[in-house]
Every structure is written in C-alpha cells, then in structure tokens.
Design an enzyme around this catalytic site. Structure first.
Site, mmCIF file in Angstrom:
data_model
loop_
_atom_site.group_PDB
_atom_site.id
_atom_site.type_symbol
_atom_site.label_atom_id
_atom_site.label_comp_id
_atom_site.label_asym_id
_atom_site.label_seq_id
_atom_site.Cartn_x
_atom_site.Cartn_y
_atom_site.Cartn_z
ATOM 1 N N LEU A 14 0.830 -1.193 0.000
ATOM 2 C CA LEU A 14 0.000 0.000 0.000
ATOM 3 C C LEU A 14 0.870 1.250 0.000
ATOM 4 C CD1 LEU A 14 -2.682 1.471 0.094
ATOM 5 C CD2 LEU A 14 -2.700 1.178 2.585
ATOM 6 N N TYR A 137 -5.896 -9.209 16.200
ATOM 7 C CA TYR A 137 -5.591 -8.189 15.196
ATOM 8 C C TYR A 137 -6.703 -7.143 15.150
ATOM 9 C CZ TYR A 137 -5.202 -5.963 10.630
ATOM 10 O OH TYR A 137 -5.148 -5.037 9.616
#
Length: 297
Positions: A14, A137
């Site tokens: 990204l 997470y």
C-alpha cells in the site's frame, strides 16, 4: 505551498501505491522499518520504527508535517494471535506515539483500519456499524481507531479490506500467492465462506489522496465494487492471469484450523466515500488486469 505529508509504513504494497499517487501533489517523507533496494519513488525516504517514541518525536519535529498518514501495522492475523505484545506495540502503541508527537500541533492524522474490527456476521458494514472484533488483530486495530478519535484534533479513519496490488517491494498478498502457486502447478485450498470486497491498492491510494485534498474528517470505508468469497476471488484471479482453475479447491474456514478466528460475512459499504469524495469503486476484473499489467497506482 504543497502540504507536507509524513508516511509511515511506506515500504509495503500500500505504501508503494500511496507514494506513487501522492508524490506529484505533495511534499512527502516516506518512512518504514527498512528501506528496500531501489524503492520506486522520487521523495525523501528514511527508516522509522513507530514503536520507538523518541525517534518518532525526532522525525516529526524535523519534518514538521501537515499530515501524518499512518500505514504502519502488524497485519499477520495469526501472528497477532501468537505475538500479542508485538501486535499491540506496533498497532496501538506505535499509533499513540505518532499522536503524542503532534499533540500540540495542527496536524491532520489519517489512520488506515480494517473490516476485522467487526465480528463478520452481518456484513457488509457501513461506517455506523458497531465494532465487535473476534481476533486480536481486530482488537488492536479498533484500539488504534479509538486512540485516533480521542487524541487527534483533525482525523480520518479509512477502513478497508483484502488488500492486493502490483508491487516491486513485496509479494505478501492473496493475489500473488494464488498466481505463484498456480503457475507452479501447485493445488491450493481457498475458503469459500469468507466474504469481502477486495481492494486494489491503487484505488485506495486515490481515495487517500482525495481525503487529503478535500480535507475531510471522520470515518470512511473504501473497498472494491464486488462482494465475493475468497474462493470466487481466487477463480477470478486464475481467469485474468490465464491459469488453471482446476487447481483451486474450496474449503470451509474451519477446515484450515487457523490460529485466529476470522470474520465470515464481512466487507464494507462504500456509499459515503463515493458521495463525499466523488470516487467510484472498481470491479475485480478491472483491478486484476491493472495488477497483471504492473500498474501500481
């Protein structure tokens, strides 16, 4: 005068797309844990570990950004389950270090988050949905969101899911795994009960650029135009890359016995980002063709 943007986690897939998308519009400083050889950007770069508070403060003081774009994260979902202290230190404490470094400054803070903050029973989710993460997470990403909302004076939280893209610095994404496995003639098992709307990093980079240019605030979702299972996504990948679909077998999430529980019916509603930022979302075949052509952003 162009805005000054500090990017953390700039050397992942990204980050590569974002630096390419932003570098002609803003003054960038791209940072990350380690600088890859021949990183493809034309902006200053330096190493930065957001877990190291003093280094964060030093970097921010020297660069004096108008915007901090936090892409840095520990994203190994099973790894987060096993290494909880590390996951918390990167995803939460690292974010808090960045926030504290600009506490007395007028700095826009942009945080990349995830659909894994939701339990995955009633997706796709819009921005008003109540988070309820089912793995560690997701808990760290939600804690990071809460830190941003509680400490930044001007902020954007941009949630996304199932990131993939063309990258010269990393092959750690679902598309590359499928392509490399099938090219090698290796059969793969892919879950047929996890839903999402996979997101091309090039399109997400455009959304980030528009959020900065339009100076918006608040929570936004960005994802692809199609909701499908990972199994259906893998078959689309095989078709676009002219690979053997018969090597792909659908299995249930329970069959894989992964360390971390996964949201099943997930994904993100993108109407708000389309209306406010004037963006469109893209279908999977279009994005996969871009990836096959090597288009990063």
């Amino acid at each position: 005068m162009a805005k000054r943007i500090l990017i953390t986690g700039a050397f992942g897939q990204l980050g590569e797309a974002v630096t390419q998308e932003l570098q002609s519009h803003f003054d960038l400083l791209a940072t990350g844990l380690a600088i890859p050889d021949d990183f493809p950007c034309f902006c200053p770069i330096r190493t930065l570990d957001i877990q190291r508070r003093n280094r964060v403060f030093e970097c921010v003081e020297k660069f004096d950004p108008d915007v901090i774009l936090n892409l840095a994260a520990y994203t190994d979902v099973d790894g987060c389950e096993k290494k909880r202290e590390q996951a918390w230190n990167v995803n939460v404490k690292g974010t808090e270090n960045l926030l504290e470094s600009v506490r007395t400054k007028q700095v826009k803070f942009i945080q990349i988050s995830s659909d894994y903050i939701f339990e995955g029973r009633n997706g796709p989710y819009d921005e008003s949905a109540v988070p309820n993460p089912i793995n560690y997470y997701g808990k760290t990403k939600l804690a990071a969101e809460n830190a941003v909302r509680g400490n930044a004076t001007s902020w954007v939280i941009l949630r996304t899911n199932v990131l993939y893209g063309a990258s010269s610095v990393t092959k750690a994404n679902f598309v590359d795994w499928v392509v490399q496995s099938l090219r090698a003639g290796t059969p793969i098992r892919v879950v047929n009960d996890q839903w999402g709307n996979p997101t091309w990093t090039g399109a997400l980079a455009e959304a980030i650029k528009m959020a900065i240019l339009l100076n918006v605030n608040g929570i936004f979702n960005y994802g692809g135009a199609e909701f499908l299972t990972r199994f259906e996504f893998a078959r689309k990948i095989a078709r676009v890359f002219d690979l053997d679909l018969s090597l792909i077998t659908g299995v249930s999430t329970d069959d894989l016995k992964q360390e971390a529980q996964r949201p099943l019916k997930s994904g993100l509603v993108t109407e708000k980002v389309e209306n406010v930022l004037g963006l469109r979302t893209y279908d999977v075949d279009y994005c996969l063709r871009k990836v096959r052509e090597g288009v990063v952003a």
